[in-house]
Design a protein around this motif. Sequence first.
Motif, short mmCIF file in Angstrom:
data_model
loop_
_atom_site.label_atom_id
_atom_site.label_comp_id
_atom_site.label_asym_id
_atom_site.label_seq_id
_atom_site.Cartn_x
_atom_site.Cartn_y
_atom_site.Cartn_z
N GLU A 150 0.86 -1.17 0.20
CA GLU A 150 -0.03 0.26 -0.01
C GLU A 150 0.83 1.17 0.17
OE1 GLU A 150 -4.27 0.62 1.78
OE2 GLU A 150 -2.82 0.26 3.22
N GLY A 151 1.92 1.23 0.88
CA GLY A 151 2.93 2.31 0.80
C GLY A 151 3.62 2.42 -0.49
N LEU A 152 3.85 1.39 -1.14
CA LEU A 152 4.72 1.35 -2.44
C LEU A 152 3.85 1.94 -3.53
CD1 LEU A 152 7.05 0.78 -4.15
CD2 LEU A 152 6.16 -1.59 -4.42
N ILE A 153 2.50 1.61 -3.50
CA ILE A 153 1.36 2.40 -4.45
C ILE A 153 1.30 3.70 -4.35
CG2 ILE A 153 -1.00 2.40 -4.99
CD1 ILE A 153 -1.19 -0.58 -4.68
N LYS A 154 1.35 4.21 -2.93
CA LYS A 154 1.25 5.55 -2.60
C LYS A 154 2.63 6.15 -3.25
CE LYS A 154 -1.84 5.19 1.27
NZ LYS A 154 -1.86 5.27 2.77
N ALA A 155 3.59 5.47 -3.06
CA ALA A 155 4.75 6.39 -3.47
C ALA A 155 4.89 6.47 -5.13
CB ALA A 155 5.78 5.39 -2.99
N PHE A 156 4.48 5.51 -5.65
CA PHE A 156 4.45 5.57 -7.15
C PHE A 156 3.55 6.74 -7.71
CE2 PHE A 156 6.89 1.80 -7.95
CZ PHE A 156 6.84 1.84 -9.19
N LYS A 157 2.66 7.15 -6.93
CA LYS A 157 2.07 8.52 -7.34
C LYS A 157 2.86 9.78 -7.06
CE LYS A 157 -2.55 6.42 -5.83
NZ LYS A 157 -3.73 6.32 -4.98
N ASN A 158 3.76 9.83 -6.64
CA ASN A 158 4.59 10.88 -6.25
C ASN A 158 5.74 10.97 -7.33
OD1 ASN A 158 6.71 12.59 -5.29
ND2 ASN A 158 5.85 12.86 -3.51
N PHE A 164 13.34 8.08 -7.46
CA PHE A 164 14.16 7.33 -6.71
C PHE A 164 14.10 5.92 -6.67
CE2 PHE A 164 14.70 11.83 -4.88
CZ PHE A 164 16.04 11.82 -4.96
N ILE A 165 12.81 5.47 -6.77
CA ILE A 165 12.36 4.01 -6.93
C ILE A 165 13.08 3.49 -8.09
CG2 ILE A 165 10.90 2.16 -7.35
CD1 ILE A 165 8.98 3.87 -5.43
N LYS A 166 13.12 4.16 -9.10
CA LYS A 166 13.61 3.70 -10.51
C LYS A 166 15.01 3.57 -10.29
CE LYS A 166 12.04 5.40 -14.45
NZ LYS A 166 11.62 6.08 -15.65
N GLN A 167 15.69 4.66 -9.65
CA GLN A 167 17.27 4.66 -9.56
C GLN A 167 17.44 3.38 -8.70
OE1 GLN A 167 19.42 7.07 -11.31
NE2 GLN A 167 17.40 7.24 -11.99
N LYS A 168 16.86 3.01 -7.52
CA LYS A 168 17.23 2.10 -6.74
C LYS A 168 17.23 0.55 -7.37
CE LYS A 168 16.66 0.55 -1.99
NZ LYS A 168 15.76 0.94 -0.69
N ILE A 171 15.58 0.07 -14.23
CA ILE A 171 14.44 0.12 -15.00
C ILE A 171 13.78 -1.29 -15.26
CG2 ILE A 171 15.93 -0.22 -17.11
CD1 ILE A 171 12.89 2.00 -16.99
N GLU A 172 14.44 -2.37 -15.48
CA GLU A 172 13.40 -3.53 -15.62
C GLU A 172 12.45 -3.95 -14.42
OE1 GLU A 172 15.84 -6.78 -16.72
OE2 GLU A 172 16.81 -5.79 -18.49
N LYS A 173 13.31 -3.84 -13.37
CA LYS A 173 12.21 -4.15 -12.18
C LYS A 173 11.23 -3.10 -11.86
CE LYS A 173 14.20 -6.57 -8.80
NZ LYS A 173 14.98 -6.92 -7.58
N TYR A 174 11.77 -1.87 -12.42
CA TYR A 174 10.93 -0.76 -12.21
C TYR A 174 9.49 -0.91 -13.02
CZ TYR A 174 8.86 4.03 -12.35
OH TYR A 174 7.86 5.07 -12.68
N SER A 175 9.69 -1.12 -14.20
CA SER A 175 8.68 -1.51 -15.36
C SER A 175 7.90 -2.81 -14.78
CB SER A 175 9.27 -1.94 -16.39
OG SER A 175 10.13 -0.79 -17.29
N THR A 176 8.35 -3.70 -14.21
CA THR A 176 7.69 -4.81 -13.95
C THR A 176 6.62 -4.55 -12.66
OG1 THR A 176 9.43 -6.49 -14.20
CG2 THR A 176 7.94 -7.10 -12.76
N LEU A 177 7.19 -3.58 -11.68
CA LEU A 177 6.24 -3.19 -10.70
C LEU A 177 5.22 -2.28 -11.21
CD1 LEU A 177 9.00 -2.01 -7.99
CD2 LEU A 177 7.43 -3.75 -7.75
N LYS A 178 5.62 -1.35 -12.15
CA LYS A 178 4.39 -0.45 -12.56
C LYS A 178 3.32 -1.11 -13.50
CE LYS A 178 5.76 2.28 -16.02
NZ LYS A 178 4.80 2.33 -17.03
#
Length: 297
Positions: A150-158, A164-168, A171-178
Amino acid sequence: MYNVQIDKTLCIACGICGQICPRHIAEIVKQEDEKYTQISPERIHLCMECGHCVAVCPNNAISMDGFSMDEYGPLQAMKVDSNSLLTLMKQRRSVRKYKDKRVPREIINKLVDAAQTSPTGSGHTATGVIIIDDPEKLVRLSELSYDMYEGLIKAFKNPVARFFIKQKVGIEKYSTLKDFVLPGMHWYIKWYREGKSNEILRDSPAIMLFHAPKHEPVGAENCLVTAFHVIMMALTLGIGTCFNDLVPPACNRMPEIRQLLGLASDRNVYASVTLGYPKYSFHKVPPRKLADVRYLD
């Protein structure tokens, strides 16, 4: 470091131990007209602790500190042929709905026995297993996991947080999450908060978590292979299982979950398997195809 020893009164200097060792720690030395086996002082620190040198020796001339000879069981004739094994593999299904029925620990212990037979890419055994079959702890694990997502979904709205999530994570894992994880998780959270279903733990009566040191070579792969051994053994015992990729990130990132598990700071969970008696039965085998099969001639 394990100390490998050779009984020279039993060794026939056949050289098999050195050939089977990936680091060639045992080596044949020739001196005048004699040859004998010795442990390389230059490579002994590279020992992977696999025990293959002990297992392959025809004269029981090799021993390894930390393992008694009684622990090396004799080979037995296998009763499983290729067709029956293939049938077992084809009929394995991911089970996501379970009966409200406890899995006896005698059965779970057999799954642990199967886990202990899994190969390890780094040679020695550094994989650990945490089993949760206490209903209250399973509820707590669920609650904390949903909190994290739930916190991760809220973070993706910012936009700043997304950057910073993408940097951490890359790009591949970021795309999978998104594109895959969070769109589904939106509904999982909604259903959980409404009391309709628990799509993370699937209301399973037990879960097995596989962990390894953070800096262990191929630690994540070791955990996945170990988990697959458990899954195949469970199938023979009438227990349904499912790989669960949603739980390990929560275990690793939530301090409350790490505390609940007693997970050491230098270890991470890399695989998890929910398990229980299947609520529904499958009557057909769905087709499965690899994306590509070809020989390079």
